[in-house]
Design a protein around this motif. Structure first.
Motif, short mmCIF file in Angstrom:
data_model
loop_
_atom_site.label_atom_id
_atom_site.label_comp_id
_atom_site.label_asym_id
_atom_site.label_seq_id
_atom_site.Cartn_x
_atom_site.Cartn_y
_atom_site.Cartn_z
N GLY A 137 0.66 -0.83 0.20
CA GLY A 137 0.18 -0.24 0.24
C GLY A 137 0.88 1.30 0.08
O GLY A 137 0.08 1.97 0.18
N SER A 138 2.02 1.22 -0.11
CA SER A 138 3.66 2.35 -0.09
C SER A 138 3.44 2.98 -1.19
O SER A 138 4.11 1.69 -1.97
CB SER A 138 4.64 1.84 1.04
N GLN A 139 3.67 4.07 -1.72
CA GLN A 139 4.54 4.93 -2.87
C GLN A 139 5.52 4.88 -2.26
O GLN A 139 6.43 5.36 -4.12
CB GLN A 139 3.59 5.86 -3.21
N TYR A 149 3.13 7.40 -9.98
CA TYR A 149 3.67 6.64 -10.53
C TYR A 149 4.02 6.16 -8.66
O TYR A 149 4.56 6.72 -8.33
CB TYR A 149 4.13 6.31 -11.65
N ASN A 150 3.98 4.38 -8.87
CA ASN A 150 5.03 3.82 -7.49
C ASN A 150 5.79 3.33 -8.22
O ASN A 150 5.56 2.07 -9.59
CB ASN A 150 3.81 2.94 -7.01
N ALA A 151 7.23 2.26 -7.82
CA ALA A 151 7.66 2.35 -8.80
C ALA A 151 8.19 0.50 -8.38
O ALA A 151 8.79 0.38 -7.52
CB ALA A 151 9.72 3.37 -8.82
N ILE A 152 7.53 -0.19 -8.42
CA ILE A 152 8.02 -1.31 -8.30
C ILE A 152 7.49 -2.19 -9.46
O ILE A 152 7.12 -1.25 -11.02
CB ILE A 152 6.54 -2.14 -7.27
N ASP A 153 7.06 -4.10 -9.35
CA ASP A 153 7.09 -4.44 -10.70
C ASP A 153 7.64 -4.14 -12.05
O ASP A 153 7.97 -3.20 -12.99
CB ASP A 153 5.57 -4.09 -10.97
#
Length: 320
Positions: A112-114, A147-151
């Motif tokens: 749930g964190s950005q 945006y979220n920097a994962i995946d």
């Protein structure tokens, strides 16, 4: 480049019947647990490697996709040198061969964190004990970002490299990487966006095939099925768009832009497969792989299984 298509962080949950026409997952024996698997064959001996989300990135090997898979240890048993919460519980490995080395991109974040960052480790063999953590790539996010920097997911386009990434918030983004694919060299741009609801898109994977770049991603609710089961259709499924360019212009089978809530379902829940990448197998050709929850086994994260199917093609689009 089309050596590996990570399962669009693909999980699949099976609740419906096989009337949808999907095939059952291919056989698997041995260490078949999987979570965000990344599958790649070592070029020297065609040994299969399976990398999983969690802890220091679990590694399993097998002589064939169906196993038997054997756990060999962790790529980064001490975690990442990135100084963020979650740096000992690494997510979404994405493994490719770049030059003479194998690159493993991974994400550091918490649920749930950005506040997130994408890291990189390298190895000449992929064996346990051979990985060197290089830490942060420079692709990162915070609550000030859209945006979220994962995946992470790398794709080579000629001599250039691009990293696709993203989860919820403003969905899937792309940034051009340096010539050694270690750091960003451009501005991040949006390549997929679902304007509805919580924008539940993540785990992208891009590959090139017969004139088109295909963008796959996971859409829906990924986890916690054992405590709260999503409404039918809201569980994870693999979506797709395509373009003649790797950097934009993606549309679905109906011609709707991927950045305007477009997307065609490639694989959804079916049979006992609930909640689903793709790589070129040395003997089977194009293979879709994913992790899934089998309703006959259990819906908890610890029960997820490794699944795979040889892909077919129809009118220029992949089918299962």
């Amino acid at each position: 480049m089309f050596s590996l298509l990570r399962s669009a962080t693909a999980f699949l949950i099976a609740t419906a019947s096989l009337a949808q026409g999907y095939s059952n997952p291919g056989a698997c024996s041995g260490a078949c647990w999987a979570h965000d698997p990344s599958i790649i064959q070592r070029t020297s001996d065609n040994l299969y490697f399976k990398f999983n989300t969690g802890s220091g990135i679990e590694i399993a090997t097998a002589s064939s996709l169906s196993g038997p898979w054997t756990l060999t240890g962790y790529a980064l048993p001490s975690g990442s040198k990135i100084d963020l919460a979650g740096n000992t519980d690494l997510w979404a490995p994405d493994v490719h061969k770049v030059g003479d080395l194998y690159y493993m991109y991974y994400a550091v974040s918490t649920s749930g964190s950005q506040t997130s960052a994408i890291g990189l480790a390298t190895s000449s063999t992929m064996d346990v004990g051979s990985w060197t953590d290089l830490g942060a790539t420079g692709v990162a996010s915070s609550p000030s970002k859209v945006y979220n920097a994962i995946d992470p997911n790398l794709i080579a386009v000629g001599s250039s490299y691009y990293l696709n990434f993203g989860s919820f918030w403003h969905d899937i983004y792309q940034v051009q990487m340096s010539s050694d694919a270690k750091t960003p060299s451009g501005t991040s741009v949006n390549i997929e966006y679902d304007a509805t609801g919580t924008h539940p898109c993540e785990g992208s994977y891009m590959f090139y095939y017969s004139g088109y770049y295909y963008l796959l991603w996971s859409h829906g609710i990924c986890c916690g099925y054992d405590t709260t089961k999503p409404a039918t259709g809201d569980e994870y499924k693999i979506m797709m768009c395509r373009s003649t360019s790797a950097t934009g212009g993606f549309v679905d089978q109906s011609g709707v832009a991927c950045t305007s809530s477009g997307g065609t379902t490639l694989l959804a829940s079916h049979g006992t497969t609930y909640g689903p990448g793709v790589f070129t197998d040395s003997s089977k050709g194009l293979v879709l792989y994913y992790h899934y929850a089998d309703t006959d086994v259990g819906l908890g994260d610890g029960s997820y299984l490794f699944g795979w199917n040889v892909l077919g093609w129809s009118n220029g689009w992949p089918t299962v």
